[in-house]
Design a protein around this motif. Structure first.
Motif, short mmCIF file in Angstrom:
data_model
loop_
_atom_site.label_atom_id
_atom_site.label_comp_id
_atom_site.label_asym_id
_atom_site.label_seq_id
_atom_site.Cartn_x
_atom_site.Cartn_y
_atom_site.Cartn_z
N ALA A 236 34.56 44.38 48.94
CA ALA A 236 34.52 45.79 48.54
C ALA A 236 34.43 45.93 47.02
N PHE A 237 35.24 45.18 46.29
CA PHE A 237 35.19 45.25 44.83
C PHE A 237 33.82 44.80 44.32
N ALA A 238 33.27 43.74 44.91
CA ALA A 238 31.96 43.24 44.49
C ALA A 238 30.87 44.29 44.74
N ALA A 239 30.97 45.00 45.86
CA ALA A 239 30.00 46.06 46.16
C ALA A 239 30.10 47.18 45.14
N GLU A 240 31.32 47.53 44.74
CA GLU A 240 31.51 48.58 43.72
C GLU A 240 30.88 48.16 42.40
N ILE A 241 31.10 46.92 42.01
CA ILE A 241 30.58 46.42 40.72
C ILE A 241 29.06 46.40 40.73
N ARG A 242 28.46 45.99 41.87
CA ARG A 242 26.99 45.98 41.95
C ARG A 242 26.43 47.39 41.77
N ALA A 243 27.06 48.37 42.40
CA ALA A 243 26.55 49.74 42.35
C ALA A 243 26.92 50.45 41.05
N PHE A 244 28.12 50.15 40.54
CA PHE A 244 28.63 50.87 39.36
C PHE A 244 29.29 49.87 38.40
N PRO A 245 28.49 49.11 37.67
CA PRO A 245 29.07 48.10 36.76
C PRO A 245 29.93 48.70 35.66
N GLU A 246 29.81 50.02 35.42
CA GLU A 246 30.65 50.64 34.40
C GLU A 246 32.07 50.93 34.88
N ASN A 247 32.33 50.72 36.18
CA ASN A 247 33.67 50.97 36.73
C ASN A 247 34.57 49.79 36.39
N LEU A 248 35.26 49.87 35.26
CA LEU A 248 36.09 48.76 34.80
C LEU A 248 37.27 48.50 35.73
N GLY A 249 37.72 49.54 36.44
CA GLY A 249 38.82 49.35 37.37
C GLY A 249 38.47 48.36 38.47
N ALA A 250 37.24 48.41 38.95
CA ALA A 250 36.82 47.48 40.01
C ALA A 250 36.80 46.05 39.49
N TRP A 251 36.25 45.85 38.28
CA TRP A 251 36.25 44.52 37.69
C TRP A 251 37.68 44.00 37.54
N SER A 252 38.56 44.86 37.03
CA SER A 252 39.95 44.44 36.76
C SER A 252 40.67 44.08 38.05
N HIS A 253 40.50 44.87 39.09
CA HIS A 253 41.17 44.58 40.35
C HIS A 253 40.66 43.29 40.98
N LEU A 254 39.35 43.07 40.88
CA LEU A 254 38.80 41.83 41.43
C LEU A 254 39.31 40.62 40.64
N ALA A 255 39.42 40.77 39.32
CA ALA A 255 39.95 39.67 38.50
C ALA A 255 41.39 39.36 38.90
N LEU A 256 42.19 40.38 39.14
CA LEU A 256 43.58 40.17 39.55
C LEU A 256 43.64 39.51 40.94
N LEU A 257 42.68 39.86 41.79
CA LEU A 257 42.62 39.23 43.11
C LEU A 257 42.33 37.73 42.97
N TYR A 258 41.40 37.38 42.09
CA TYR A 258 41.11 35.96 41.84
C TYR A 258 42.34 35.25 41.29
N ALA A 259 43.03 35.88 40.35
CA ALA A 259 44.20 35.24 39.74
C ALA A 259 45.30 35.02 40.76
N SER A 260 45.51 36.00 41.65
CA SER A 260 46.58 35.87 42.65
C SER A 260 46.28 34.75 43.63
N ALA A 261 44.98 34.42 43.80
CA ALA A 261 44.59 33.34 44.70
C ALA A 261 44.46 32.01 43.96
N GLY A 262 44.78 31.98 42.67
CA GLY A 262 44.68 30.75 41.89
C GLY A 262 43.26 30.37 41.53
N ARG A 263 42.33 31.31 41.58
CA ARG A 263 40.93 31.03 41.29
C ARG A 263 40.64 31.36 39.82
N TYR A 264 41.25 30.59 38.92
CA TYR A 264 41.24 30.94 37.51
C TYR A 264 39.87 30.76 36.85
N GLY A 265 39.07 29.83 37.36
CA GLY A 265 37.72 29.68 36.82
C GLY A 265 36.91 30.94 37.07
#
Length: 310
Positions: A236-265
């Motif tokens: 869902a976050f990736a779909a938002e970013i594709r359609a609206f790359p200016e939505n910084l909230g979507a980028w930030s939430h997806l980044a936090l999702l990666y961090a919580s899963a230990g996907r730091y790269g």
């Protein structure tokens, strides 16, 4: 010839006065000191260039150009409105509100400007003033104030009143997706996650055959992540970013999702892509905030230093 603005009716004046918002100034159609258009023909080109800079996310350059333009032509409403947009995009809601207040002085009592002042007041952390401007917009004739009032209530933590406002907006705009997304945000804040997903599904049904709506997929991603559905939330976050790359909230939430899963790269790569796709101070500040949340203080300092240098 210009048509002189008519006087407001007494009931509207009474409503605006009771809200602490009232202005007596109106444009003077009989003014004789206005500049000759041919003497300022280059001003239009400068305004267009500033608009191009804003569209290219070169907000700092646009702000500098528009500051100069408004200083030279202080009665140019379009320049003040564009300056408002540039300041808001660059992460300066208080300064944006000040610019829009100048537009309001040039064209007082305009419902759209009052609604914009309400939105900016909310963004700059003043829900009380946001409510006053929203009610003033309604008193001046704005017809779509219920969603704005619901957002204000949501920000203030008054979830029952926010829910009532969202439902009122749904009733008024039964074919629009926006009020349903707002209801989903309210239900998510209240912890009613299945109800939030149900509202988003109703929004999906209304969106068949329409262009994507900003923040719908981001809201879905937030709800799904709260439910522990990380893979679906990532989509869902990736779909938002594709359609609206200016939505910084979507980028930030997806980044936090990666961090919580230990996907730091992937976390670091995503923040790098975010600041490249949306260049400017606002995205750098967002990246710094995300790094602080995950405890990466060194990266946060680096992003913040870049933001300050802008």
């Amino acid at each position: 010839p210009l048509q002189t603005p008519g006087a407001a009716d007494k009931e509207t004046i009474k409503k605006l006065a009771s809200l602490g918002y009232l202005t007596a100034r109106s444009p003077d159609a009989a003014a004789t000191d206005l500049p000759d258009p041919k003497d300022l023909i280059q001003t239009l080109g400068r305004l267009r260039e500033a608009s191009r800079l804003v569209a290219a996310h070169r907000e700092d350059d646009a702000v500098s150009a528009l500051r100069a333009l408004t200083a030279e032509s202080p009665r140019m409403l379009e320049a003040w409105e564009l300056l408002t947009r540039a300041l808001r995009q660059s992460g300066h809601p208080r300064e944006a509100r000040e610019a829009l207040e100048q537009a309001d002085r040039l064209q007082p009592g305009t419902p759209q400007i009052l609604a914009g002042l309400s939105d900016l007041s909310l963004e700059s952390g003043d829900p009380g003033k946001a409510r006053s401007f929203a009610l003033a917009a309604r008193a001046a004739g704005a017809s779509d104030v219920a969603p704005l009032l619901a957002k204000i209530d949501l920000a203030a933590g008054d979830l029952p009143r926010a829910r009532d406002g969202a439902l009122e907006a749904i009733a008024e705009r039964s074919r629009d997706q926006g009020p349903l997304v707002l209801l989903a945000e309210v239900e998510s804040a209240a912890g009613n996650l299945p109800a939030a997903l149900a509202a988003l599904r109703r929004a999906d049904a209304l969106g068949t055959g329409r262009p994507p709506m900003m923040n719908l997929e981001a809201t879905r991603g937030d709800v799904l992540s709260r439910m522990g559905e990380e893979q679906a939330a990532e989509r869902a976050f990736a779909a938002e970013i594709r359609a609206f790359p200016e939505n910084l909230g979507a980028w930030s939430h997806l980044a936090l999702l990666y961090a919580s899963a230990g996907r730091y790269g992937e976390f670091r790569d995503l923040l790098s892509r975010m600041t490249a796709h949306v260049p400017g101070r606002r995205s750098l500040e967002a990246a710094a905030g995300v790094c602080e949340i995950v405890g990466d203080k060194k990266a946060a300092r680096a992003f913040r230093a870049r933001a300050v240098s802008r």
